[in-house]
Design an enzyme around this catalytic site. Structure first.
Site, PDB file in Angstrom:
ATOM      1  CG  ASP A 169       5.948   2.064   5.479  1.00 44.35           C
ATOM      2  OD1 ASP A 169       4.925   1.417   5.181  1.00 44.35           O
ATOM      3  OD2 ASP A 169       5.910   3.109   6.152  1.00 44.35           O
TER       4      ASP A 169
ATOM      5  CE1 TYR B 263       1.680   1.877  16.093  1.00 43.07           C
ATOM      6  CE2 TYR B 263       0.955   3.676  14.668  1.00 43.07           C
ATOM      7  CZ  TYR B 263       1.342   2.360  14.836  1.00 43.07           C
ATOM      8  OH  TYR B 263       1.398   1.527  13.748  1.00 43.07           O
ATOM      9  N   GLY B 264       4.201   4.849  16.733  1.00 46.76           N
ATOM     10  CA  GLY B 264       5.030   5.035  15.543  1.00 46.76           C
ATOM     11  C   GLY B 264       4.578   6.109  14.568  1.00 46.76           C
TER      12      GLY B 264
ATOM     13  NE  ARG C 231      -0.848   4.903   9.843  1.00 44.62           N
ATOM     14  CZ  ARG C 231      -1.987   4.857   9.173  1.00 44.62           C
ATOM     15  NH1 ARG C 231      -2.757   5.941   9.089  1.00 44.62           N
ATOM     16  NH2 ARG C 231      -2.369   3.764   8.570  1.00 44.62           N
TER      17      ARG C 231
ATOM     18  CG  ASN D 231       2.519 -12.904  -3.155  1.00 46.97           C
ATOM     19  OD1 ASN D 231       1.555 -13.569  -3.554  1.00 46.97           O
ATOM     20  ND2 ASN D 231       2.534 -12.287  -1.985  1.00 46.97           N
TER      21      ASN D 231
ATOM     22  CG  HIS E 251       2.214   3.868   2.238  1.00 47.19           C
ATOM     23  ND1 HIS E 251       0.956   3.440   2.627  1.00 47.19           N
ATOM     24  CD2 HIS E 251       3.074   3.398   3.175  1.00 47.19           C
ATOM     25  CE1 HIS E 251       1.057   2.723   3.741  1.00 47.19           C
ATOM     26  NE2 HIS E 251       2.330   2.685   4.089  1.00 47.19           N
TER      27      HIS E 251
ATOM     28  CB  SER F 111      -1.580   0.704   6.849  1.00 48.03           C
ATOM     29  OG  SER F 111      -1.184   2.018   6.516  1.00 48.03           O
TER      30      SER F 111
ATOM     31  CE  LYS G 264       3.967   5.136   6.651  1.00 43.80           C
ATOM     32  NZ  LYS G 264       3.134   4.083   7.140  1.00 43.80           N
TER      33      LYS G 264
ATOM     34  CB  CYS H  37      -2.326  -4.304   2.425  1.00 43.18           C
ATOM     35  SG  CYS H  37      -3.909  -3.846   3.162  1.00 43.18           S
TER      36      CYS H  37
ATOM     37  NE  ARG I 178       2.554  -1.359  12.675  1.00 42.52           N
ATOM     38  CZ  ARG I 178       2.459  -1.292  11.355  1.00 42.52           C
ATOM     39  NH1 ARG I 178       3.535  -1.287  10.613  1.00 42.52           N
ATOM     40  NH2 ARG I 178       1.281  -1.214  10.767  1.00 42.52           N
TER      41      ARG I 178
END
Ligand code: GTP
Ligand code: SPV
Ligand code: MN
Length: 594
Positions: free
Chosen positions: A294, A214-215, A82, A510, A243, A265, A223, A267, A383
């Site tokens: 997402d 790009y995406g 991005r 986690n 998000h 993003s 987005k 993370c 990706r």
């Protein structure tokens, strides 16, 4: 050249919705494509497109024995992420876009980008892509139409959204009722970083994107629509476009709690959404169900709870770091029918990236013979694009039209120091502050420096379609009579020790933290008070089967008093910068921390 609507086997002739037909005609007149194709989303259409992309090198074959139906796309080397500095949110009034967005007056922005669009599709095909964000029969879903000259974008939209005939039928039905439609215009242009803009016009429900394939820049349903435009609509209509991943945690009693989590993003959203429980948890019957990785749209229900849908139909996930150990679920999901972008390849044509396994790749992401001196073999933001249906843990409720009820909201960032493994906000307003104060070290998901700590409220810094002060006020407004709001938490999987190693094992483990979070929701888990909120007692996070020292665990749960005082000063300055008023409840919550 004239834009002649194609009436071939794989193309619908257009639409009975006059306003939509007129927009497509206007765009065709501006961009002057050789052909116009209305996408119906059929398998035949996808096959034809894929054949053409294989023939012209847009897609490259991968090993079909190990990865049936998988293909590789190598992007232009300057078009890999991005571009936040070229992304604009153009409200009529500058202050409505807020200090968190780049702004241009709408008239100026249209003129600037339309000049780039002029004639840009000569020699190309214009694809009309009708899509639905969310289950096709959900009242919470929203539709859009993307016009693009990129068959790669069409192929990705087909996996990431409900694209084609069913979406067009809903669009036409809603058009008859006068419901608004989001219109997106995209061209890859020349892929010149100096002729590249991603522009949003929230008041017109229009997106214009030029110069990138790009995406996040080009799949406009994602987005651009589902976050930037949708967050603006959500504010007006009383819901939230976030998000966030959505995951269902099933305990040994068979009760499922849905958790929505916002991490910036790259993370850890995809990883948490697809988590596989540690062995001792699996033996007890814990299960994890993936709803989304997402984006999350949350609406207050009649019962006062927040109900969430995943507006997407697929995953556009980070490849590096994905392995049989870290995320076996993702690996199984992408074993077939996946588009890989900018990964490396082995000598027998399998996709490869750093962290996958010990093999040495043959070609890097640019197709050159791999040379470690040139850096990683796979691009750090390489990706995969894949249908969510292929995920072994895809939730049976992921497509419920009313969504799933959210028990807990989790914020988190990449913080190598200060921020404990987990803490709980005292109340909703404090929870909104915790989200607003989020910080994280930057990643390769956007162009620019990596590893620089920046404020990223609710992981929405690059994605909020209006000003952050108004956004926080909108969040605060959900605390009203009758509301049964989720509890709010903050996590940090990324604390590092003096040697730069992660202190917490992360990934599947986690779940140990999620167990405490769910325990807090049901009132069973123990906590202690601190200036930053409720923390787990030392024994409250289960460590059976986990090799982690008491000292490390104590450090992960420690509140560094002077460190947090300094943090509070920084957050106060940041709220000032964003124009959060002195009387905002966020200020009182921050006061308790300082
Ligand atoms: P976007 O798709 O960019 O929004 O990112 P995301 O939040 O879905 O990030 P993702 O889950 O793909 O993770 C990005 C990187 O973080 C990958 O390289 C992961 O391996 C790594 N990661 C994810 N979870 C953990 C964790 O618990 N601990 C550590 N150390 N790394 C993690
Ligand atoms: C992100 O950067 O947060 C992503 C990838 O999820 S993109 O869709 O490109 O924005
Ligand atoms: Mn994302």
């Amino acid at each position: 050249m004239n834009a002649v609507p194609q009436r071939g086997a794989n193309a619908t002739p257009g639409t009975r919705l006059a306003s939509l037909q007129q927009w497509v005609d206007e765009v065709a007149a501006l961009t002057r494509p050789d052909r116009v194709v209305w996408c119906d989303g059929s398998d035949a259409e996808a096959d034809t497109l894929q054949e053409a992309m294989m023939a012209d090198g847009t897609l490259l074959p991968l090993n079909q024995d190990t990865h049936p139906g998988c293909v590789l796309h190598r992007s232009h080397p300057d078009d890999v992420a991005r571009v936040e500095h070229l992304t604009f949110v153009c409200h009529e009034r500058r202050e409505d876009s807020g200090p968190n967005n780049h702004w241009m007056a709408p008239a100026e922005a249209h003129a600037k980008i339309d000049a780039l669009f002029e004639g840009c599709m000569e020699g190309r095909t214009l694809y009309v892509v009708p899509y639905c964000m969310g289950p096709i029969d959900s009242p919470l879903a929203r539709c859009g139409v993307e016009i693009t000259d990129s068959p790669y974008v069409v192929a990705n939209m087909r996996l990431m959204t409900r694209m084609g005939a069913a979406a067009l039928a809903r669009i036409e039905r809603e058009g008859d009722e006068g419901k608004p439609l989001v219109r997106g215009l995209h061209s890859t242009g020349e892929l010149d970083p100096d002729r590249r803009f991603i522009m949003h016009f929230p008041e017109e429900l229009v997106i214009k994107s030029y110069g990138s394939g790009y995406g996040g820049n080009a799949l406009l349903g994602k987005k651009c629509h589902a976050l930037r435009i949708a967050s603006h609509q959500a504010r007006q209509e009383g819901w939230l476009a976030e998000h966030m991943l959505i995951v269902g945690i099933e305990n040994p009693q068979g009760e499922v709690h849905y958790v929505a989590a916002a991490f910036p993003s790259a993370c850890g959203k995809t990883n948490l959404a697809m988590l596989i429980p540690p062995e001792s948890y699996r033996e007890q019957g814990w299960k994890v169900w993936t709803v989304g990785d997402d984006i999350c749209w949350m609406h207050p229900g009649e019962d006062g709870r927040l109900w969430a849908i995943n507006p997407e139909a697929g995953f556009f996930g980070v490849a590096p770091g994905t392995s049989e150990k870290s995320n076996p679920n993702a690996l199984h999901t992408i074993g077939r029918d996946t588009i890989f972008t900018n990964v490396a390849t082995t000598d027998d044509g399998q996709p490869w990236w750093e962290g996958l396994d010990k093999r040495v790749p043959a070609k890097d992401w640019q197709g050159r013979d791999f040379d470690p001196a040139r850096g990683p073999a796979a691009h750090p933001n390489s990706r995969f694009t894949v249908s969510a249906k292929q995920c072994p843990t895809f939730s049976a409720h992921a497509e419920d039209p009313q969504g799933v009820p959210i028990s807990a909201i989790v914020f988190g960032g990449r913080r190598s120091n200060l921020v404990p493994l987990v803490f709980e906000a005292r109340d909703w307003a404090h929870g909104v502050l915790v989200g607003a104060a989020m910080g994280s070290e930057t990643t390769a998901a956007a162009t620019g420096a990596v590893g620089v700590m920046r404020r990223d409220p609710m992981a929405m810094k690059p994605f909020c379609g209006y000003g952050f002060a108004d956004y926080f006020a909108h969040w605060l407004s959900f605390d009203r009579p009758g509301a049964k709001l989720p509890k709010v938490f903050h996590v940090n999987w990324f604390r590092k020790d003096a040697d730069g190693r992660f202190m917490w094992p992360g990934f599947g483990d986690n779940l140990r933290v999620l167990e405490w979070i769910i325990g807090r929701v049901s009132g069973e888990a123990a906590a202690t008070e601190s200036r930053i909120g409720h923390l787990p007692t030392f024994e409250a996070i289960r460590r059976d089967g986990l090799d982690i020292e008491d000292g490390t665990m104590r450090e992960l749960l420690r509140v560094d008093e002077p460190g947090w005082q300094a943090e509070a000063v920084e957050v106060a300055a940041y709220l000032d910068e964003l124009g959060v008023p002195a009387e905002s409840p966020l200020r009182a919550s921050l006061g308790a921390m300082a």
